[in-house]
Design an enzyme around this catalytic site. Structure first.
Site, PDB file in Angstrom:
ATOM      1  N   TYR A  61       0.771  -1.241  -0.021  1.00  0.00           N
ATOM      2  CA  TYR A  61      -0.202   0.192   0.141  1.00  0.00           C
ATOM      3  C   TYR A  61       0.857   1.436   0.046  1.00  0.00           C
ATOM      4  O   TYR A  61       0.395   2.207  -0.237  1.00  0.00           O
ATOM      5  CB  TYR A  61      -1.101   0.056   1.232  1.00  0.00           C
ATOM      6  CG  TYR A  61      -1.973  -0.983   1.277  1.00  0.00           C
ATOM      7  CD1 TYR A  61      -2.082  -1.822   0.156  1.00  0.00           C
ATOM      8  CD2 TYR A  61      -2.883  -1.192   2.135  1.00  0.00           C
ATOM      9  CE1 TYR A  61      -3.173  -2.726  -0.042  1.00  0.00           C
ATOM     10  CE2 TYR A  61      -4.085  -2.102   2.244  1.00  0.00           C
ATOM     11  CZ  TYR A  61      -3.842  -2.903   1.031  1.00  0.00           C
ATOM     12  OH  TYR A  61      -4.865  -3.840   1.217  1.00  0.00           O
TER      13      TYR A  61
ATOM     14  N   LYS B 219       3.543 -15.362   2.723  1.00  0.00           N
ATOM     15  CA  LYS B 219       3.163 -16.209   1.337  1.00  0.00           C
ATOM     16  C   LYS B 219       4.522 -16.597   0.679  1.00  0.00           C
ATOM     17  O   LYS B 219       5.186 -16.001  -0.111  1.00  0.00           O
ATOM     18  CB  LYS B 219       2.385 -15.504   0.358  1.00  0.00           C
ATOM     19  CG  LYS B 219       2.096 -16.279  -1.048  1.00  0.00           C
ATOM     20  CD  LYS B 219       1.122 -16.873  -0.932  1.00  0.00           C
ATOM     21  CE  LYS B 219       0.719 -17.895  -2.127  1.00  0.00           C
ATOM     22  NZ  LYS B 219       0.056 -18.928  -1.978  1.00  0.00           N
TER      23      LYS B 219
ATOM     24  N   ASP C 284      -3.059 -18.274   1.966  1.00  0.00           N
ATOM     25  CA  ASP C 284      -4.261 -18.631   1.102  1.00  0.00           C
ATOM     26  C   ASP C 284      -4.800 -19.810   2.351  1.00  0.00           C
ATOM     27  O   ASP C 284      -6.215 -19.979   2.401  1.00  0.00           O
ATOM     28  CB  ASP C 284      -4.086 -19.423   0.057  1.00  0.00           C
ATOM     29  CG  ASP C 284      -2.643 -19.855  -0.148  1.00  0.00           C
ATOM     30  OD1 ASP C 284      -1.968 -19.724   0.657  1.00  0.00           O
ATOM     31  OD2 ASP C 284      -2.231 -20.419  -1.212  1.00  0.00           O
TER      32      ASP C 284
ATOM     33  N   ASP D  19      -5.190  -6.679   6.057  1.00  0.00           N
ATOM     34  CA  ASP D  19      -6.542  -6.010   5.500  1.00  0.00           C
ATOM     35  C   ASP D  19      -7.549  -6.874   5.154  1.00  0.00           C
ATOM     36  O   ASP D  19      -8.871  -6.786   5.524  1.00  0.00           O
ATOM     37  CB  ASP D  19      -6.231  -4.991   4.382  1.00  0.00           C
ATOM     38  CG  ASP D  19      -7.217  -4.097   3.984  1.00  0.00           C
ATOM     39  OD1 ASP D  19      -8.282  -4.241   4.699  1.00  0.00           O
ATOM     40  OD2 ASP D  19      -7.117  -3.387   2.812  1.00  0.00           O
TER      41      ASP D  19
ATOM     42  N   ASP E 282     -11.005  -8.388   7.563  1.00  0.00           N
ATOM     43  CA  ASP E 282     -12.361  -8.365   7.187  1.00  0.00           C
ATOM     44  C   ASP E 282     -12.946  -9.582   7.023  1.00  0.00           C
ATOM     45  O   ASP E 282     -14.319  -9.638   7.515  1.00  0.00           O
ATOM     46  CB  ASP E 282     -12.519  -7.450   5.720  1.00  0.00           C
ATOM     47  CG  ASP E 282     -12.626  -6.145   5.717  1.00  0.00           C
ATOM     48  OD1 ASP E 282     -12.327  -5.503   7.041  1.00  0.00           O
ATOM     49  OD2 ASP E 282     -12.862  -5.505   4.585  1.00  0.00           O
TER      50      ASP E 282
END
Ligand code: NAD
Length: 358
Positions: free
Chosen positions: A142, A191, A223, A247, A251
């Site tokens: 980001y 990852k 994942d 993020d 959620d």
């Protein structure tokens, strides 16, 4: 004790829910003999309307001079047409950076009284869960270099992820410290089978683990973590992860609780000053109707008492009051089905919580 709090009410339901949290803090102040002073500053769409920018300098200065910051939410359809760099949401990245808030704590806890609101099956939900997601907040993709260029297939867009050892170490330390205060189980999500940044992330977490022998560290690919949060959220205690993975996963975790209007968050840096805000947005669809659930903002105020002011008893008093009101069956519209009767308004729910702060 006396504490100064900057209020960033923002847009949509932001002002309603922040005012609810202020009333609760005033009750705490009266009951426990503290003094909170509140100073409002503009942020988001309302700041654009009044000053032309989403994050006026006066707001940043006011927050830096306060002991802590309470934020509602920003954004709404009125400002959706603006270019990315001048939209209300841009102010969120700006204020986090200005205040050096690199750690985002997002608890996702299942309230037994609200089990039916969770989309998960009863046998999974029956095990309960209480997760703390520790998300890195000021680095990663980001904040990396981005833009457009000519690529192999013509014009392309790119975003880059970079993490320094220092950035990973400081979020890692925050996560291990958080785990030490809880059930001492830390899941580091990355990852590392693909990304270089994740490989540095993983080796750094393992290095830190030697300093915290009481904490059990488990690596998990992002994942898999996304699957496990639905398959069995009860297995998690603390999760630490990068800005973008955090993020998305936070959620997902919030949806599993079934109650977006109830989840608070804390953004912290290397000083006691933090920024506290609900995880939900400005809910323009219900702004001004009295339907907003104030609990996320009220629980954010409780996190402020805990993390910025070290007022643990007072924080627990608020959390216990929320539990009591929910156990007694009181609900705002977001927590009810169509046939469940008449919901409480934002003001009524706030008053119920204030009544049962013991
Ligand atoms: P949202 O969280 O505002 O709303 C999603 C749904 O949840 C809506 O139906 C809304 O009515 C409901 N909801 C949210 N909070 C609620 C509450 N406290 N009580 C009852 N119901 C509640 O997400 P969105 O609709 O995607 O975004 C709306 C605006 O908020 C956009 O402009 C978005 O950019 C902005 N946003 C801001 C933040 C922030 O300020 N931190 C975060 C997310 C979205």
């Amino acid at each position: 004790m006396e504490y100064s709090i900057a209020l960033l009410r923002g847009d949509g339901i932001g002002p309603e829910i922040v005012d609810s949290a202020v009333l609760v803090l005033e009750k705490i102040a009266a009951k426990y003999g503290h003094k909170f002073t509140f100073t409002p500053y503009l942020i988001g769409g309302c700041a654009i309307d009044e000053t032309g920018v989403p994050l006026p300098e006066e707001t940043v200065k006011g927050c830096l001079e306060s002991d802590s910051v309470l934020l509602g939410a920003v954004g709404g359809p009125k400002w959706d047409g603006l270019p990315g760099s001048s939209r209300p949401e841009k102010a969120l990245l700006g204020i986090r950076e200005a205040l050096g808030l690199y750690t985002n704590l997002r608890p996702a806890r299942l309230y037994p009284a609200l089990k039916s609101a969770s989309p998960l099956k009863d046998d999974i939900i029956g095990r309960g869960f209480d997760i703390m997601i520790v998300r890195e907040l000021t680095g990663g993709i980001y904040f990396g270099e981005r833009g457009f260029r000519e690529g192999r297939y013509g014009r392309e867009a790119f975003d880059t992820e970079a993490y320094s050892l220092t950035e990973i170490e400081r979020i890692g330390r925050a996560a291990f410290e958080t785990a030490m205060k809880r059930r001492k189980r830390l899941y580091s999500v990355d990852k590392a089978n693909v990304l270089e940044t994740s490989r540095l992330w993983r080796s750094t977490m393992h290095g830190l683990a030697e300093e915290y022998p009481e904490v059990t560290l488990t690596d998990m690919f992002v994942d898999n973590a996304a699957m496990q949060l639905i398959r069995d959220p009860s297995q998690f205690d603390v999760i630490v992860t990068s800005n973008m993975f955090g993020d998305i996963l936070s959620d997902e975790a919030s949806q599993v609780t079934g109650s977006i209007g109830m989840l608070p968050s804390a953004s912290l840096g290397s000083t006691k000053r933090g920024m506290y805000e609900p995880i939900h947005g400005s809910a323009p669809d219900i702004a001004g109707t009295g339907k907003a659930d104030p609990i996320a903002a009220i629980l954010s105020a409780a996190m402020m008492l805990r993390y910025s002011f070290s007022l643990e008893t007072e924080a627990q008093a608020i959390e216990a009051a929320v539990d009591r009101v929910l156990e007694a069956g009181f609900r705002t519209a977001d927590l009810m089905g169509a046939d469940d009767g008449v919901p409480l308004t934002c003001t009524e729910m706030t008053n119920k919580i204030i009544e049962v702060i013991l």
